[in-house]
Design an enzyme around this catalytic site. Structure first.
Site, PDB file in Angstrom:
ATOM      1  CE  LYS A  32      -3.018   3.235   1.413  1.00 24.08           C
ATOM      2  NZ  LYS A  32      -2.070   4.387   1.451  1.00 24.08           N
ATOM      3  CD  GLU A  43       9.791  13.903  11.511  1.00 23.49           C
ATOM      4  OE1 GLU A  43      10.692  13.415  10.804  1.00 23.49           O
ATOM      5  OE2 GLU A  43       8.786  13.264  11.869  1.00 23.49           O
ATOM      6  CD  GLU A  83      13.799   2.805  10.461  1.00 25.43           C
ATOM      7  OE1 GLU A  83      14.034   3.931  10.949  1.00 25.43           O
ATOM      8  OE2 GLU A  83      14.311   1.759  10.904  1.00 25.43           O
ATOM      9  CB  CYS A  93      13.070  10.249   8.245  1.00 25.13           C
ATOM     10  SG  CYS A  93      13.946   9.034   7.238  1.00 25.13           S
TER      11      CYS A  93
END
Length: 482
Positions: free
Chosen positions: A174, A384, A249, A283
């Site tokens: 997906k 973040e 992750e 990231c």
């Protein structure tokens, strides 16, 4: 308008609901790329069932033959790299250089992971019993669910599906709903190169039904996810609660330390690359710039000057350095953190605005942004942002730089710039990040090395390298007495 379907049991089919959704070019909202199947739980269950049906056939296919599919994929992808690059530019807002970098990384990781098919090794050990032969072998889990994000739609599809399939698993894949076309093209390539029907099943649509089904489905024995920390953590709890394997992750808030003896021009060049490349939507992007006070003013001045020269605009243009955000939500998130930085007392040196001038009014463009006078407890130093925003933090010593580097919930990537190898090794040994660098950008990695973080960044084993294959297989111990 072109319409694309799900790929289940070797057939391209509509979602059972008949619904579709559209994907748009983030640099130009008038450019509607295509329609895609809007899948729900019934489509995902059908994909799982197809993968489950073919799991033994694929498991029993010799591993080197499984790898042959992917050697063909690397050759085809090399031939068509310009086509894939152009679609990544149009679908993600990356520049030509960034998009080509993703294509080449995908080629490299597929080639390496295909080679792992001949290294799915166990070991033979001496038994304490006379006449007994003991050995181990690695075997696939069965059905694996893979959920990929929008920031590296081809690269992460390649780095997850290749080891999963080479190891002998069947897959339900997906992709992110904002970047489905490049994923469709990747699946079409696998089909063209001879991947048997039902071995990989592909569904598009919203993330929640896919996460719910793959997380809870008893036939799905492992799930690999890359995305936000909140979603990954919630999904991990569901998957591991039923005894399945989980790999996630998630976020990063990566420090970039510069000491007085460093090559300052090189450091500034790499901060611009790591912090503003791909609009900071990585990231591993540099987010916190930690400067020793003795060189803080000089480095800050150089950074502002370099930032002022960045050209933001249509990523297909060769003179553009920074392209578009992926969607309106990312713009709003960026604007939120700019305001948060101001309210908490940080000083905005450059940027901070959405760009709506002619030619960029129909896309998601923002200015590369730098804050100084940032303390480690501020939101822009702790949370973040996933955007082109650098928070400069000044420190008095190497020891304080290390402390600030670790003063965070995340632990993905880190960099230190210094020519003092004692301090460099001290940093490498004590910084709390899964990937660390000396005099290299925070975004640097190679596909044959393990990749992953510490703290709340990662759940489960590492990706890439031998670790990637190890997640997608498990060890059996076998005893034989003739």
């Amino acid at each position: 308008m072109k319409k694309y379907q799900n790929y289940i049991n070797g057939e391209w089919i509509d979602a059972k609901s008949g619904k579709t959704f559209t994907s748009i070019n983030p640099a130009n909202n008038d450019d509607i790329i295509a329609e895609f199947a809007y899948s729900d739980e019934s489509d995902i269950n059908e994909a799982v069932d197809a993968a489950f049906e073919k799991r033994l056939m694929w498991k029993n296919t010799p591993a080197p033959l499984r790898a042959d599919v992917f050697y063909k994929v690397t050759a085809k992808l090399e031939e068509r790299k310009e086509t894939f690059k152009d679609v990544i530019v149009r679908e993600t807002g990356k520049t030509n250089v960034e998009a080509m970098g993703e294509v080449m990384r995908a080629i490299n990781v597929i080639r390496f992971m295909a080679g792992e098919a001949t290294r799915l090794a166990g070991e033979t050990l001496p038994s304490q019993q006379e006449g007994v032969i003991g050995y181990t072998k690695r075997v696939p889990h069965g059905v694996v669910g893979i959920i990929t994000p929008w920031n590296f739609p081809l690269g992460l599809a390649a780095s997850k599906t290749t080891p999963a399939l080479v190891s002998g698993n069947t897959v339900v894949f997906k992709p992110a709903s904002t970047t489905p076309l490049i994923s469709v093209m990747y699946v079409q390539l696998l089909e063209e190169c001879g991947l048997p029907k039902g071995v990989l099943n592909f569904i598009t649509g919203p993330g929640k039904p896919a996460g719910d089904v793959l997380g809870k489905h008893e036939k799905v024995k492992a799930v690999s996810f890359t995305g936000s920390t909140n979603v990954g953590t919630s999904l991990g709890k569901v998957v591991t609660a039923r005894g399945a394997k989980m790999q996630a992750e998630m976020g990063g808030k990566n420090p970039f330390v510069i000491l007085p003896d460093a090559d300052l021009d090189l450091a500034v060049e790499h901060i611009i690359l790591s912090g503003f490349g791909e609009c900071g939507q990585r990231c591993t992007a540099t987010s916190r710039v930690i400067l020793h006070k003795d060189i803080a003013a000089e480095v800050t001045s150089k950074l502002v000057e370099a930032t002022s020269k960045i050209t933001v605009g249509n990523p297909a243009d060769s003179n553009v350095n920074m392209g578009a955000f992926i969607d309106e939500n990312q713009v709003k998130n960026f604007e939120y953190y700019v305001e948060a930085g101001k309210k908490e007392g940080a000083e905005l040196l450059i940027g901070g605005n959405r760009i709506l001038s002619k030619g960029r009014d129909k896309g998601y463009f923002v200015e590369p942004t730098i804050f100084t006078n940032v303390s480690s407890d501020m939101k822009i130093a702790q949370e973040e942002i996933f955007g082109p925003l650098l928070a400069i933090i000044e420190v008095d010593s190497f020891e304080e730089a290390l402390k600030v580097s670790n003063d965070i919930d995340y632990g993905l990537s880190s960099s230190i710039y210094t020519n003092d190898m004692n301090k460099a090794f001290n940093y490498l040994e004590n910084v709390e990040s899964g990937v660390s660098h000396v005099n290299m950008p925070s975004i640097y990695s190679e596909p044959h090395f393990p990749f992953g973080g510490m703290k709340c960044t990662t759940i489960g084993p590492r990706e890439q390298g031998k670790a990637g294959v190890q997640f997608y297989s498990e060890t059996r111990t076998l005893y034989l007495k003739p």
